[in-house]
Design a protein around this motif. Structure first.
Motif, PDB file in Angstrom:
ATOM      1  N   THR A 186      39.997  55.231  48.662  1.00 40.10           N
ATOM      2  CA  THR A 186      40.861  55.794  49.705  1.00 40.10           C
ATOM      3  C   THR A 186      42.269  55.211  49.635  1.00 40.10           C
ATOM      4  O   THR A 186      43.261  55.937  49.638  1.00 40.10           O
ATOM      5  N   THR A 187      42.336  53.876  49.562  1.00 38.77           N
ATOM      6  CA  THR A 187      43.639  53.203  49.562  1.00 38.77           C
ATOM      7  C   THR A 187      44.171  52.937  48.160  1.00 38.77           C
ATOM      8  O   THR A 187      45.363  52.688  47.978  1.00 38.77           O
ATOM      9  N   GLY A 188      43.271  52.939  47.151  1.00 35.76           N
ATOM     10  CA  GLY A 188      43.677  52.621  45.784  1.00 35.76           C
ATOM     11  C   GLY A 188      43.755  51.137  45.507  1.00 35.76           C
ATOM     12  O   GLY A 188      44.089  50.728  44.390  1.00 35.76           O
ATOM     13  N   VAL A 189      43.458  50.298  46.519  1.00 36.33           N
ATOM     14  CA  VAL A 189      43.538  48.846  46.348  1.00 36.33           C
ATOM     15  C   VAL A 189      42.413  48.366  45.431  1.00 36.33           C
ATOM     16  O   VAL A 189      41.241  48.732  45.601  1.00 36.33           O
ATOM     17  N   GLU A 190      42.780  47.528  44.446  1.00 34.54           N
ATOM     18  CA  GLU A 190      41.822  47.004  43.481  1.00 34.54           C
ATOM     19  C   GLU A 190      41.622  45.511  43.707  1.00 34.54           C
ATOM     20  O   GLU A 190      42.584  44.773  43.951  1.00 34.54           O
ATOM     21  N   THR A 191      40.364  45.063  43.600  1.00 35.21           N
ATOM     22  CA  THR A 191      40.037  43.650  43.782  1.00 35.21           C
ATOM     23  C   THR A 191      39.016  43.230  42.732  1.00 35.21           C
ATOM     24  O   THR A 191      38.411  44.061  42.056  1.00 35.21           O
ATOM     25  N   CYS A 192      38.828  41.915  42.611  1.00 33.49           N
ATOM     26  CA  CYS A 192      37.803  41.377  41.720  1.00 33.49           C
ATOM     27  C   CYS A 192      37.226  40.121  42.343  1.00 33.49           C
ATOM     28  O   CYS A 192      37.962  39.317  42.938  1.00 33.49           O
ATOM     29  N   GLN A 193      35.920  39.946  42.227  1.00 35.37           N
ATOM     30  CA  GLN A 193      35.268  38.775  42.784  1.00 35.37           C
ATOM     31  C   GLN A 193      34.066  38.389  41.940  1.00 35.37           C
ATOM     32  O   GLN A 193      33.549  39.192  41.152  1.00 35.37           O
ATOM     33  N   LEU A 194      33.640  37.134  42.114  1.00 33.31           N
ATOM     34  CA  LEU A 194      32.442  36.630  41.439  1.00 33.31           C
ATOM     35  C   LEU A 194      31.224  37.010  42.266  1.00 33.31           C
ATOM     36  O   LEU A 194      31.153  36.706  43.456  1.00 33.31           O
ATOM     37  N   VAL A 195      30.257  37.689  41.625  1.00 29.47           N
ATOM     38  CA  VAL A 195      29.067  38.182  42.316  1.00 29.47           C
ATOM     39  C   VAL A 195      27.835  37.796  41.517  1.00 29.47           C
ATOM     40  O   VAL A 195      27.850  37.829  40.277  1.00 29.47           O
ATOM     41  N   VAL A 196      26.756  37.420  42.211  1.00 31.73           N
ATOM     42  CA  VAL A 196      25.468  37.176  41.565  1.00 31.73           C
ATOM     43  C   VAL A 196      24.549  38.349  41.884  1.00 31.73           C
ATOM     44  O   VAL A 196      24.303  38.653  43.056  1.00 31.73           O
ATOM     45  N   ILE A 197      24.064  39.017  40.834  1.00 28.75           N
ATOM     46  CA  ILE A 197      23.127  40.137  41.003  1.00 28.75           C
ATOM     47  C   ILE A 197      21.715  39.586  40.851  1.00 28.75           C
ATOM     48  O   ILE A 197      21.373  38.997  39.817  1.00 28.75           O
ATOM     49  N   ARG A 251      33.130  41.224  39.288  1.00 32.00           N
ATOM     50  CA  ARG A 251      33.031  42.622  39.728  1.00 32.00           C
ATOM     51  C   ARG A 251      34.403  43.168  40.124  1.00 32.00           C
ATOM     52  O   ARG A 251      35.033  42.677  41.065  1.00 32.00           O
ATOM     53  N   TYR A 252      34.838  44.162  39.376  1.00 36.64           N
ATOM     54  CA  TYR A 252      36.049  44.915  39.711  1.00 36.64           C
ATOM     55  C   TYR A 252      35.663  46.021  40.682  1.00 36.64           C
ATOM     56  O   TYR A 252      34.673  46.734  40.480  1.00 36.64           O
ATOM     57  N   SER A 253      36.467  46.177  41.732  1.00 37.91           N
ATOM     58  CA  SER A 253      36.222  47.247  42.706  1.00 37.91           C
ATOM     59  C   SER A 253      37.542  47.917  43.058  1.00 37.91           C
ATOM     60  O   SER A 253      38.586  47.256  43.168  1.00 37.91           O
ATOM     61  N   LYS A 254      37.491  49.214  43.245  1.00 36.86           N
ATOM     62  CA  LYS A 254      38.661  49.974  43.669  1.00 36.86           C
ATOM     63  C   LYS A 254      38.317  50.784  44.906  1.00 36.86           C
ATOM     64  O   LYS A 254      37.332  51.539  44.924  1.00 36.86           O
ATOM     65  N   ASN A 255      39.099  50.610  45.947  1.00 32.38           N
ATOM     66  CA  ASN A 255      38.941  51.413  47.149  1.00 32.38           C
ATOM     67  C   ASN A 255      39.505  52.798  46.860  1.00 32.38           C
ATOM     68  O   ASN A 255      40.718  52.955  46.655  1.00 32.38           O
TER      69      ASN A 255
END
Length: 259
Positions: A97-108, A91-95
């Motif tokens: 407000t801050t523009g900070v981007e992250t990615c993590q392993l997620v189980v849906i 899962r790619y996520s972008k804040n």
């Protein structure tokens, strides 16, 4: 600024993740891919409640994600008498407000059912279009009661360019070019000769008529009439009359291809 030199010194930091993401999407494609690095994101269930994804690299809409080692995520236990499909995603996520981007392993988690389970919905919008959340499906995790079934890969591994080149060169055994200058026989046939690499006729013989040395030969077309292992017959036709045959002066280039 409408024109910017990305791979050039500007005297100050100026390259954004959007610019590099667009460049990488243009190279590998705009979708989601695993790369043939590390363990290529292979996964196992280390126990009934934990999926373990091994090392590798992925490209999500141009964003490069690196897994340095084994990464785990939790799978909720199943329910007796019911089936369920979960999916593990990057899962790619972008804040915003801050523009900070992250990615993590997620189980849906999917929806339990006594019938045929369906995969749960995931975020499909493209990072290239500016979405703040994007999911790259990695594995379907089927549960039958409390029993976890075999993981089902949901991604493609993008082959290196070297492998693609090697596969293409194996398709082509030989290409033989030539140029014919002369006249056709009474049937309008010209014979070209070549050496076959496998003793078989070529996969294709291509002919390009001309240039012409005399006005009388203009208006001719050429077609491959017959191709054998060591020669091909090219037959001329008068495009003005539709007639075959006749001793016509001609020039044409040709190429024989074996695959």
């Amino acid at each position: 600024m409408t024109v910017e030199l990305i791979t050039g010194f500007a005297g100050t930091p100026h390259i954004s993740s959007d610019e590099i993401g667009a460049f990488q999407a243009g190279l590998v494609g705009p979708g989601d891919y695993a790369l043939a690095t590390g363990d290529s994101l292979k996964a196992t269930m280390s126990n009934a409640n934990t999926i373990a994804v091994q090392s590798g690299d992925a490209v999500l809409n141009g964003r490069h994600v690196h897994l340095a080692g084994t990464t785990t995520a939790t799978v909720q236990s199943g329910t007796q008498g019911q089936k369920r499909n979960d999916i593990a995603v990057l899962r790619y996520s972008k804040n915003t407000t801050t523009g900070v981007e992250t990615c993590q392993l997620v189980v849906i988690k999917g929806t339990p059912t006594t019938g045929t389970p369906a995969d749960p919905a995931h975020n499909t919008g493209s990072i290239l279009s500016g979405v703040a959340t994007h999911d790259m499906p990695l594995y379907r995790i089927p549960l039958n009661g409390i029993t976890v079934g075999t993981l089902v890969p949901l991604f493609n591994v993008l082959k290196p360019m070297k492998d693609v080149w090697d596969s293409l060169t194996h398709l082509l055994l030989k290409i033989v070019p030539g140029f014919y200058v002369g006249s056709s026989n009474d049937n309008g046939v010209c014979v070209i000769n070549y050496d076959s690499p496998n003793g078989k006729p070529p996969s294709a013989v291509l002919v390009s008529i001309g240039p012409w040395g005399s006005d009388s030969a203009k208006g001719m077309s050429a077609m491959v009439w017959e191709a054998a292992s060591d020669h091909a017959q090219v037959r001329l036709m008068n495009t003005r009359t539709g007639d075959f045959g006749g001793k016509w002066p001609t020039q044409f280039s040709w190429v024989a291809i074996w695959s």
